[in-house]
Scaffold this active site. Structure first.
Site, PDB file in Angstrom:
ATOM      1  N   ARG A  16      29.750   2.705 -50.578  1.00  0.00           N
ATOM      2  CA  ARG A  16      29.857   1.800 -51.734  1.00  0.00           C
ATOM      3  C   ARG A  16      28.490   1.257 -52.141  1.00  0.00           C
ATOM      4  O   ARG A  16      28.177   1.193 -53.333  1.00  0.00           O
ATOM      5  CB  ARG A  16      30.803   0.656 -51.409  1.00  0.00           C
ATOM      6  N   ARG A  89      17.411   5.409 -31.882  1.00  0.00           N
ATOM      7  CA  ARG A  89      18.613   5.862 -31.195  1.00  0.00           C
ATOM      8  C   ARG A  89      18.319   6.448 -29.814  1.00  0.00           C
ATOM      9  O   ARG A  89      19.220   6.610 -29.010  1.00  0.00           O
ATOM     10  CB  ARG A  89      19.348   6.901 -32.036  1.00  0.00           C
TER      11      ARG A  89
END
Length: 118
Positions: A16, A89
């Site tokens: 979105r 990560r």
């Protein structure tokens, strides 16, 4: 499962925010990192659940549960780190891989003890 639901919601919010409609999986770099982090966590989830289940049944529930909680924590940190930068990560990735290997060892030890020892 709640972690995966949280990761899915993050992908939805990113879609979105950056106006990336499904089925597209490319676009803004932040969206791509969120999408990949979610996909990577989802890919390892069946392995994690299987090892957790076998280690809990055949080795020890408490030890397996502790490893499982640590694994979930490291995967959450992996997700957060990946969102910030792809290099973020790596530490949690190695920790979560180590925990999967530990669960595998516990599962194998439990299965061997169950089936080979009187």
């Amino acid at each position: 499962v709640l972690f995966l639901a949280y990761f899915v919601l993050q992908v939805i919010y990113a879609r979105r925010k950056y106006k990336i409609s499904p089925p597209k999986t490319t676009g803004h770099p932040e969206f791509e990192r969120i999408f990949r982090a979610h996909a990577n966590c989802s890919e390892y989830f069946p392995i994690f659940i299987s090892l957790l289940w076998v280690a809990g049944i055949f080795f020890h529930q408490g030890v397996a549960a502790a490893c499982g909680l640590l694994y979930l924590y490291t995967r959450f940190k992996y997700f957060q780190g990946y969102i910030m930068a792809a290099q973020g990560r790596l530490g949690p990735l190695y920790a979560s891989a180590w925990l999967l290997w530990l669960l595998l060892g516990l599962a194998v030890a439990g299965l061997l003890a169950h089936f080979l020892l009187p």
